[in-house]
Design a protein around this motif. Structure first.
Motif, PDB file in Angstrom:
ATOM      1  N   ILE A   9      20.117 -25.951  13.679  1.00  0.00           N
ATOM      2  CA  ILE A   9      20.625 -27.070  12.890  1.00  0.00           C
ATOM      3  C   ILE A   9      21.594 -27.913  13.708  1.00  0.00           C
ATOM      4  O   ILE A   9      21.502 -29.142  13.738  1.00  0.00           O
ATOM      5  CB  ILE A   9      21.292 -26.538  11.612  1.00  0.00           C
ATOM      6  N   MET A  10      22.534 -27.250  14.367  1.00  0.00           N
ATOM      7  CA  MET A  10      23.525 -27.988  15.141  1.00  0.00           C
ATOM      8  C   MET A  10      22.868 -28.766  16.281  1.00  0.00           C
ATOM      9  O   MET A  10      23.259 -29.895  16.580  1.00  0.00           O
ATOM     10  CB  MET A  10      24.572 -27.016  15.694  1.00  0.00           C
ATOM     11  N   THR A  11      21.861 -28.153  16.928  1.00  0.00           N
ATOM     12  CA  THR A  11      21.170 -28.845  18.015  1.00  0.00           C
ATOM     13  C   THR A  11      20.468 -30.093  17.502  1.00  0.00           C
ATOM     14  O   THR A  11      20.478 -31.146  18.158  1.00  0.00           O
ATOM     15  CB  THR A  11      20.152 -27.902  18.681  1.00  0.00           C
ATOM     16  N   SER A  12      19.874 -29.999  16.328  1.00  0.00           N
ATOM     17  CA  SER A  12      19.190 -31.160  15.762  1.00  0.00           C
ATOM     18  C   SER A  12      20.161 -32.313  15.547  1.00  0.00           C
ATOM     19  O   SER A  12      19.865 -33.462  15.898  1.00  0.00           O
ATOM     20  CB  SER A  12      18.526 -30.768  14.434  1.00  0.00           C
ATOM     21  N   PHE A  13      21.336 -32.018  14.985  1.00  0.00           N
ATOM     22  CA  PHE A  13      22.319 -33.070  14.754  1.00  0.00           C
ATOM     23  C   PHE A  13      22.931 -33.581  16.058  1.00  0.00           C
ATOM     24  O   PHE A  13      22.961 -34.781  16.317  1.00  0.00           O
ATOM     25  CB  PHE A  13      23.427 -32.572  13.826  1.00  0.00           C
ATOM     26  N   PHE A  14      23.447 -32.658  16.876  1.00  0.00           N
ATOM     27  CA  PHE A  14      24.201 -33.071  18.053  1.00  0.00           C
ATOM     28  C   PHE A  14      23.313 -33.675  19.135  1.00  0.00           C
ATOM     29  O   PHE A  14      23.644 -34.712  19.703  1.00  0.00           O
ATOM     30  CB  PHE A  14      24.970 -31.885  18.634  1.00  0.00           C
ATOM     31  N   MET A  15      22.202 -33.029  19.434  1.00  0.00           N
ATOM     32  CA  MET A  15      21.363 -33.480  20.541  1.00  0.00           C
ATOM     33  C   MET A  15      20.388 -34.567  20.114  1.00  0.00           C
ATOM     34  O   MET A  15      20.264 -35.604  20.779  1.00  0.00           O
ATOM     35  CB  MET A  15      20.590 -32.297  21.138  1.00  0.00           C
ATOM     36  N   ASN A  16      19.691 -34.335  18.995  1.00  0.00           N
ATOM     37  CA  ASN A  16      18.623 -35.240  18.597  1.00  0.00           C
ATOM     38  C   ASN A  16      19.066 -36.285  17.581  1.00  0.00           C
ATOM     39  O   ASN A  16      18.372 -37.283  17.375  1.00  0.00           O
ATOM     40  CB  ASN A  16      17.460 -34.437  18.018  1.00  0.00           C
ATOM     41  N   GLN A  17      20.198 -36.026  16.918  1.00  0.00           N
ATOM     42  CA  GLN A  17      20.757 -36.936  15.930  1.00  0.00           C
ATOM     43  C   GLN A  17      19.740 -37.271  14.839  1.00  0.00           C
ATOM     44  O   GLN A  17      19.497 -38.420  14.500  1.00  0.00           O
ATOM     45  CB  GLN A  17      21.339 -38.180  16.614  1.00  0.00           C
ATOM     46  N   THR A  18      19.156 -36.181  14.336  1.00  0.00           N
ATOM     47  CA  THR A  18      18.201 -36.253  13.250  1.00  0.00           C
ATOM     48  C   THR A  18      18.405 -35.047  12.356  1.00  0.00           C
ATOM     49  O   THR A  18      18.969 -34.030  12.774  1.00  0.00           O
ATOM     50  CB  THR A  18      16.758 -36.283  13.782  1.00  0.00           C
ATOM     51  N   PHE A  19      17.975 -35.141  11.101  1.00  0.00           N
ATOM     52  CA  PHE A  19      18.074 -33.999  10.203  1.00  0.00           C
ATOM     53  C   PHE A  19      17.079 -32.926  10.625  1.00  0.00           C
ATOM     54  O   PHE A  19      15.946 -33.240  10.996  1.00  0.00           O
ATOM     55  CB  PHE A  19      17.812 -34.430   8.760  1.00  0.00           C
ATOM     56  N   PRO A  20      17.485 -31.662  10.564  1.00  0.00           N
ATOM     57  CA  PRO A  20      16.560 -30.589  10.923  1.00  0.00           C
ATOM     58  C   PRO A  20      15.409 -30.490   9.923  1.00  0.00           C
ATOM     59  O   PRO A  20      15.496 -30.990   8.797  1.00  0.00           O
ATOM     60  CB  PRO A  20      17.434 -29.325  10.854  1.00  0.00           C
ATOM     61  N   GLU A  21      14.348 -29.834  10.337  1.00  0.00           N
ATOM     62  CA  GLU A  21      13.239 -29.590   9.424  1.00  0.00           C
ATOM     63  C   GLU A  21      13.693 -28.658   8.296  1.00  0.00           C
ATOM     64  O   GLU A  21      14.489 -27.747   8.502  1.00  0.00           O
ATOM     65  CB  GLU A  21      12.058 -28.969  10.168  1.00  0.00           C
ATOM     66  N   ASN A  22      13.164 -28.914   7.122  1.00  0.00           N
ATOM     67  CA  ASN A  22      13.430 -28.057   5.958  1.00  0.00           C
ATOM     68  C   ASN A  22      14.925 -27.913   5.689  1.00  0.00           C
ATOM     69  O   ASN A  22      15.431 -26.831   5.413  1.00  0.00           O
ATOM     70  CB  ASN A  22      12.791 -26.676   6.153  1.00  0.00           C
ATOM     71  N   TRP A  23      15.622 -29.043   5.764  1.00  0.00           N
ATOM     72  CA  TRP A  23      17.081 -29.046   5.609  1.00  0.00           C
ATOM     73  C   TRP A  23      17.457 -29.567   4.239  1.00  0.00           C
ATOM     74  O   TRP A  23      16.861 -30.520   3.732  1.00  0.00           O
ATOM     75  CB  TRP A  23      17.712 -29.927   6.695  1.00  0.00           C
ATOM     76  N   PHE A  24      18.443 -28.937   3.619  1.00  0.00           N
ATOM     77  CA  PHE A  24      18.903 -29.318   2.298  1.00  0.00           C
ATOM     78  C   PHE A  24      20.394 -29.635   2.347  1.00  0.00           C
ATOM     79  O   PHE A  24      21.164 -28.918   2.973  1.00  0.00           O
ATOM     80  CB  PHE A  24      18.653 -28.186   1.291  1.00  0.00           C
ATOM     81  N   ARG A  25      20.769 -30.697   1.675  1.00  0.00           N
ATOM     82  CA  ARG A  25      22.184 -31.037   1.610  1.00  0.00           C
ATOM     83  C   ARG A  25      22.920 -30.006   0.746  1.00  0.00           C
ATOM     84  O   ARG A  25      22.311 -29.198   0.044  1.00  0.00           O
ATOM     85  CB  ARG A  25      22.380 -32.441   1.046  1.00  0.00           C
ATOM     86  N   ALA A  26      24.243 -30.042   0.776  1.00  0.00           N
ATOM     87  CA  ALA A  26      25.056 -29.087   0.031  1.00  0.00           C
ATOM     88  C   ALA A  26      24.725 -29.134  -1.455  1.00  0.00           C
ATOM     89  O   ALA A  26      24.336 -30.174  -1.996  1.00  0.00           O
ATOM     90  CB  ALA A  26      26.534 -29.381   0.240  1.00  0.00           C
ATOM     91  N   ALA A  27      24.924 -28.019  -2.125  1.00  0.00           N
ATOM     92  CA  ALA A  27      24.566 -27.903  -3.530  1.00  0.00           C
ATOM     93  C   ALA A  27      25.556 -28.594  -4.461  1.00  0.00           C
ATOM     94  O   ALA A  27      25.256 -28.818  -5.630  1.00  0.00           O
ATOM     95  CB  ALA A  27      24.438 -26.432  -3.911  1.00  0.00           C
ATOM     96  N   SER A  28      26.736 -28.914  -3.966  1.00  0.00           N
ATOM     97  CA  SER A  28      27.742 -29.617  -4.763  1.00  0.00           C
ATOM     98  C   SER A  28      28.541 -30.518  -3.839  1.00  0.00           C
ATOM     99  O   SER A  28      28.567 -30.310  -2.619  1.00  0.00           O
ATOM    100  CB  SER A  28      28.669 -28.631  -5.486  1.00  0.00           C
ATOM    101  N   PRO A  29      29.204 -31.551  -4.375  1.00  0.00           N
ATOM    102  CA  PRO A  29      29.939 -32.484  -3.510  1.00  0.00           C
ATOM    103  C   PRO A  29      30.965 -31.779  -2.638  1.00  0.00           C
ATOM    104  O   PRO A  29      31.670 -30.875  -3.076  1.00  0.00           O
ATOM    105  CB  PRO A  29      30.608 -33.421  -4.521  1.00  0.00           C
ATOM    106  N   VAL A  30      31.032 -32.217  -1.388  1.00  0.00           N
ATOM    107  CA  VAL A  30      31.877 -31.595  -0.379  1.00  0.00           C
ATOM    108  C   VAL A  30      33.197 -32.342  -0.266  1.00  0.00           C
ATOM    109  O   VAL A  30      33.223 -33.555  -0.104  1.00  0.00           O
ATOM    110  CB  VAL A  30      31.156 -31.580   0.984  1.00  0.00           C
ATOM    111  N   LEU A  31      34.295 -31.603  -0.344  1.00  0.00           N
ATOM    112  CA  LEU A  31      35.627 -32.194  -0.208  1.00  0.00           C
ATOM    113  C   LEU A  31      36.439 -31.477   0.861  1.00  0.00           C
ATOM    114  O   LEU A  31      37.636 -31.316   0.732  1.00  0.00           O
ATOM    115  CB  LEU A  31      36.364 -32.124  -1.553  1.00  0.00           C
ATOM    116  N   GLY A  32      35.785 -31.054   1.912  1.00  0.00           N
ATOM    117  CA  GLY A  32      36.500 -30.349   2.966  1.00  0.00           C
ATOM    118  C   GLY A  32      36.480 -28.853   2.732  1.00  0.00           C
ATOM    119  O   GLY A  32      35.743 -28.334   1.905  1.00  0.00           O
ATOM    120  N   GLY A  33      37.308 -28.127   3.448  1.00  0.00           N
ATOM    121  CA  GLY A  33      37.337 -26.680   3.328  1.00  0.00           C
ATOM    122  C   GLY A  33      38.483 -26.099   4.115  1.00  0.00           C
ATOM    123  O   GLY A  33      39.347 -26.809   4.635  1.00  0.00           O
ATOM    124  N   SER A  34      38.480 -24.792   4.239  1.00  0.00           N
ATOM    125  CA  SER A  34      39.603 -24.077   4.858  1.00  0.00           C
ATOM    126  C   SER A  34      39.466 -23.924   6.360  1.00  0.00           C
ATOM    127  O   SER A  34      40.424 -23.526   7.024  1.00  0.00           O
ATOM    128  CB  SER A  34      39.731 -22.688   4.213  1.00  0.00           C
TER     129      SER A  34
END
Length: 368
Positions: free
Chosen positions: A253-278
């Motif tokens: 997944i990281m290689t797809s974003f960082f190197m290819n700058q495209t969404f990975p195959e069979n990728w799903f966005r987060a299940a709920s809105p993201v507001l950061g984390g720990s």
């Protein structure tokens, strides 16, 4: 196999969560304002999306299309990915509202977090009068601010200093290399750390960027760049960057974003809105020796002075002060008309999110 994950790519080096209060206008007045031959565009905070669950990204309406020779791309893999799939304008010239809506749709980033991200982008490296910003460098589609009050060009988020900075996972420091484009050598070094510290996952052993891996990556980024870059600097607005994961972020997944700058195959966005984390706080706690600072003339790392009172109550409040004291140009404090309405809205949103007791007016240097 479905991989539910969200890579919190720094959609901009100015990524900050915002909790908008009711005194920030959600609906603009309608006026016409022309300054220096430019027509002002009044910004408005988009409504919260009604669909906030997980879904497969990209959909059929957002295929990957490689950027053309005149399209703007910059140092942020997340923003580049949004443009490559058309979640923001494919030419890389975007707006306040488009950043918020695109990040929400593709990454399920909470509206308030998107507001903060877009607000700092537009104030620091965009044209907040016409509501345009380049996700890369200078573009003829983004004019200089009226009266050229921040220099003869609007430089875009790729310009070094205000947001773009040192100690990136995949870009060189500007003083020792190319700070805009993907660096394969740096990524190979990151993968060596992953192989040593990573967790096992669906793609095999040592393929998940867990907390231990992220700590070691940041340690290496900071230590290496401090030694190699004579002008190394990591102000608190940079040190406070969010770079982490929720759930699993794998090597694939990281290689797809960082190197290819495209969404990975069979990728799903987060299940709920993201507001950061720990994760950013945990990384900071594991690397207490790294405080905001810079190299002196002898290449020795020295700490920056702390933020003045009352902005020294927290790292978030200090970063807010640092952004307005050093990254948002002071010339924005004296604008008029729609320009002022936009600046007032953006600065108000960021103050409301800061946790600080007093606002800071734009006071950073111009034409840098």
């Amino acid at each position: 196999m479905k991989t539910f994950s969200l890579l919190l790519l720094v959609v901009s080096p100015l990524f900050i969560a915002v909790n908008a209060r009711s005194n920030i206008r959600d609906a603009p007045s309608t006026t016409v304002d022309i300054q220096d031959g430019q027509t002002g565009v009044l910004m408005v905070v988009p409504p919260r999306p009604t669909e906030t669950g997980t879904k497969r990204i990209p959909d059929a309406d957002h295929p990957f299309i490689a950027p053309g020779p005149n399209d703007m791309r910059g140092p942020c893999p997340g923003m580049n990915t949004l443009a490559n799939h058309g979640y923001i304008s494919r030419n890389g010239i975007t707006s306040f509202e488009e950043i918020i809506i695109g990040a929400a749709e593709a990454f399920n980033i909470d509206r308030d977090m998107g507001v903060g991200m877009a607000s700092l982008n537009l104030l620091a490296r965009g044209n907040a009068f016409v509501n345009k910003i380049s996700i890369g460098g200078v573009s003829p589609l983004v004019p200089p601010l009226p009266g050229q009050i921040d220099g003869p060009e609007t430089r875009g988020i790729a310009a070094h200093g205000r947001g773009e900075g040192d100690a990136s996972m995949t870009r060189s420091d500007i003083h020792i290399g190319n700070s805009r484009n993907f660096n394969q050598t740096l990524w190979d070094e990151d993968l060596e750390i992953l192989a040593k510290f990573g967790a096992d996952g669906p793609d095999g052993p040592a393929t998940v960027f867990n907390l231990e891996t992220l700590i070691e990556l940041k340690r290496q980024n900071l230590e290496s760049d401090q030694l190699l870059d004579p002008e190394f600097a990591i102000p608190i607005r940079r040190l406070n960057l969010v770079f982490g994961t929720t759930k699993q972020a794998t090597k694939r997944i990281m290689t797809s974003f960082f190197m290819n700058q495209t969404f990975p195959e069979n990728w799903f966005r987060a299940a709920s809105p993201v507001l950061g984390g720990s994760i950013p706080g945990e990384i900071a706690a594991a690397l207490p020796q790294w405080v905001p600072g810079h190299n002196d003339e002898n290449g020795v790392f020295v700490a920056d002075p702390p933020a003045p009172a009352p902005f020294n109550i927290s790292s978030g409040c200090a970063a807010y002060w640092d952004n307005f004291a050093n990254a948002v140009p002071g010339s924005l404090a004296n604008v008029t008309g729609i320009f002022k309405q936009n600046v007032d809205m953006l600065t108000g949103l960021l103050f409301n999110a800061s946790g600080c007791s007093e606002p800071v007016a734009p006071a950073g240097p111009t034409n840098v």
